[in-house]
Design a protein around this motif. Sequence first.
Motif, mmCIF file in Angstrom:
data_model
loop_
_atom_site.group_PDB
_atom_site.id
_atom_site.type_symbol
_atom_site.label_atom_id
_atom_site.label_comp_id
_atom_site.label_asym_id
_atom_site.label_seq_id
_atom_site.Cartn_x
_atom_site.Cartn_y
_atom_site.Cartn_z
ATOM 1 N N ALA A 31 -6.310 4.912 7.279
ATOM 2 C CA ALA A 31 -6.431 6.308 7.704
ATOM 3 C C ALA A 31 -7.821 6.878 7.453
ATOM 4 O O ALA A 31 -8.214 7.844 8.104
ATOM 5 C CB ALA A 31 -5.386 7.170 6.987
ATOM 6 N N HIS A 32 -8.577 6.279 6.534
ATOM 7 C CA HIS A 32 -9.897 6.819 6.194
ATOM 8 C C HIS A 32 -11.029 6.123 6.940
ATOM 9 O O HIS A 32 -11.953 6.773 7.413
ATOM 10 C CB HIS A 32 -10.126 6.735 4.687
ATOM 11 C CG HIS A 32 -9.079 7.470 3.905
ATOM 12 N ND1 HIS A 32 -8.958 8.841 3.920
ATOM 13 C CD2 HIS A 32 -8.089 7.015 3.119
ATOM 14 C CE1 HIS A 32 -7.936 9.212 3.167
ATOM 15 N NE2 HIS A 32 -7.394 8.116 2.672
ATOM 16 N N THR A 33 -10.943 4.802 7.050
ATOM 17 C CA THR A 33 -12.045 4.052 7.663
ATOM 18 C C THR A 33 -11.798 3.718 9.133
ATOM 19 O O THR A 33 -12.737 3.390 9.856
ATOM 20 C CB THR A 33 -12.285 2.721 6.922
ATOM 21 O OG1 THR A 33 -11.150 1.861 7.127
ATOM 22 C CG2 THR A 33 -12.530 2.951 5.439
ATOM 23 N N GLY A 34 -10.535 3.747 9.563
ATOM 24 C CA GLY A 34 -10.201 3.361 10.925
ATOM 25 C C GLY A 34 -10.062 1.863 11.126
ATOM 26 O O GLY A 34 -9.748 1.407 12.213
ATOM 27 N N GLU A 94 -1.102 5.154 10.648
ATOM 28 C CA GLU A 94 -2.314 5.465 9.887
ATOM 29 C C GLU A 94 -1.873 5.492 8.434
ATOM 30 O O GLU A 94 -1.016 6.292 8.057
ATOM 31 C CB GLU A 94 -2.899 6.794 10.332
ATOM 32 C CG GLU A 94 -3.405 6.760 11.757
ATOM 33 C CD GLU A 94 -3.960 8.098 12.223
ATOM 34 O OE1 GLU A 94 -4.022 9.056 11.416
ATOM 35 O OE2 GLU A 94 -4.321 8.187 13.402
ATOM 36 N N ILE A 95 -2.457 4.591 7.640
ATOM 37 C CA ILE A 95 -1.938 4.391 6.286
ATOM 38 C C ILE A 95 -3.043 4.446 5.239
ATOM 39 O O ILE A 95 -4.227 4.292 5.529
ATOM 40 C CB ILE A 95 -1.186 3.039 6.173
ATOM 41 C CG1 ILE A 95 -2.091 1.827 6.517
ATOM 42 C CG2 ILE A 95 0.020 3.013 7.079
ATOM 43 C CD1 ILE A 95 -2.568 1.091 5.333
ATOM 44 N N ASP A 98 -2.249 0.842 -0.750
ATOM 45 C CA ASP A 98 -2.271 0.729 -2.211
ATOM 46 C C ASP A 98 -2.907 -0.603 -2.601
ATOM 47 O O ASP A 98 -2.560 -1.646 -2.053
ATOM 48 C CB ASP A 98 -0.860 0.798 -2.788
ATOM 49 C CG ASP A 98 -0.281 2.192 -2.779
ATOM 50 O OD1 ASP A 98 -1.005 3.143 -2.433
ATOM 51 O OD2 ASP A 98 0.904 2.333 -3.130
ATOM 52 N N GLY A 99 -3.836 -0.575 -3.509
ATOM 53 C CA GLY A 99 -4.480 -1.789 -3.995
ATOM 54 C C GLY A 99 -5.550 -2.347 -3.084
ATOM 55 O O GLY A 99 -6.208 -3.316 -3.421
ATOM 56 N N GLY A 100 -5.718 -1.765 -1.897
ATOM 57 C CA GLY A 100 -6.777 -2.182 -0.990
ATOM 58 C C GLY A 100 -6.560 -3.522 -0.309
ATOM 59 O O GLY A 100 -7.459 -4.042 0.331
ATOM 60 N N ILE A 101 -5.354 -4.107 -0.447
ATOM 61 C CA ILE A 101 -5.098 -5.429 0.121
ATOM 62 C C ILE A 101 -3.890 -5.355 1.043
ATOM 63 O O ILE A 101 -2.775 -5.083 0.605
ATOM 64 C CB ILE A 101 -4.856 -6.470 -0.988
ATOM 65 C CG1 ILE A 101 -6.112 -6.609 -1.844
ATOM 66 C CG2 ILE A 101 -4.444 -7.809 -0.396
ATOM 67 C CD1 ILE A 101 -5.935 -7.447 -3.075
ATOM 68 N N GLU A 108 -8.579 -7.576 2.441
ATOM 69 C CA GLU A 108 -8.320 -6.196 2.859
ATOM 70 C C GLU A 108 -7.547 -6.152 4.166
ATOM 71 O O GLU A 108 -6.630 -5.349 4.335
ATOM 72 C CB GLU A 108 -9.652 -5.449 3.024
ATOM 73 C CG GLU A 108 -9.481 -4.052 3.577
ATOM 74 C CD GLU A 108 -10.793 -3.389 3.927
ATOM 75 O OE1 GLU A 108 -10.790 -2.156 4.011
ATOM 76 O OE2 GLU A 108 -11.808 -4.084 4.135
ATOM 77 N N SER A 109 -7.904 -6.993 5.114
ATOM 78 C CA SER A 109 -7.325 -6.986 6.451
ATOM 79 C C SER A 109 -6.876 -8.389 6.853
ATOM 80 O O SER A 109 -7.475 -9.384 6.438
ATOM 81 C CB SER A 109 -8.379 -6.493 7.456
ATOM 82 O OG SER A 109 -7.963 -6.671 8.793
ATOM 83 N N CYS A 110 -5.857 -8.452 7.684
ATOM 84 C CA CYS A 110 -5.427 -9.735 8.250
ATOM 85 C C CYS A 110 -6.422 -10.241 9.292
ATOM 86 O O CYS A 110 -6.401 -11.417 9.645
ATOM 87 C CB CYS A 110 -4.047 -9.584 8.897
ATOM 88 S SG CYS A 110 -2.733 -9.235 7.708
#
Length: 141
Positions: A31-34, A94-95, A98-101, A108-110
């Motif tokens: 939700a913050h970085t897109g 948009e989320i 938690d934990g950044g993973i 961080e991302s798949c």
Amino acid sequence: MSHTERPPTGNWLDDVVYDDAGLVPAIAQDAHTGRILMFAYMNRESLALTRDTGFATYWSRSRNRLWKKGEESGHRQRVQAIRLDCDGDVVLLEIEQDGGIACHTGRESCFFRELHGEGAEARWDVVDPVLKDPKAIYRHD
């Protein structure tokens, strides 16, 4: 041909176009970085639970059951907004992660592989680091 928006049905869950298996693709976006963090599927029940609890719940096709994101890892997704695309057949969450993973690989991302090179030399390169060892995130029997 003219394209128009799908008219609402009166029940928000009925406005979603599910596939033959009762599923709709769902994209989780920071939700913050897109940044797109992951892709999964939802069914009517998981979508309703997501809205009701404020935390992402998906349908796991491999487990054939509801999957509350973070139920094993603790890396829950706090839903800030739920959006539906113009055709009604893709959900965007948009989320806040938690934990950044978001990824089970500890990233961080798949979407951590990027296509590089030309023609026959093209290859997928890993471009994002592992933030936490998956063995430290998940129970292993």
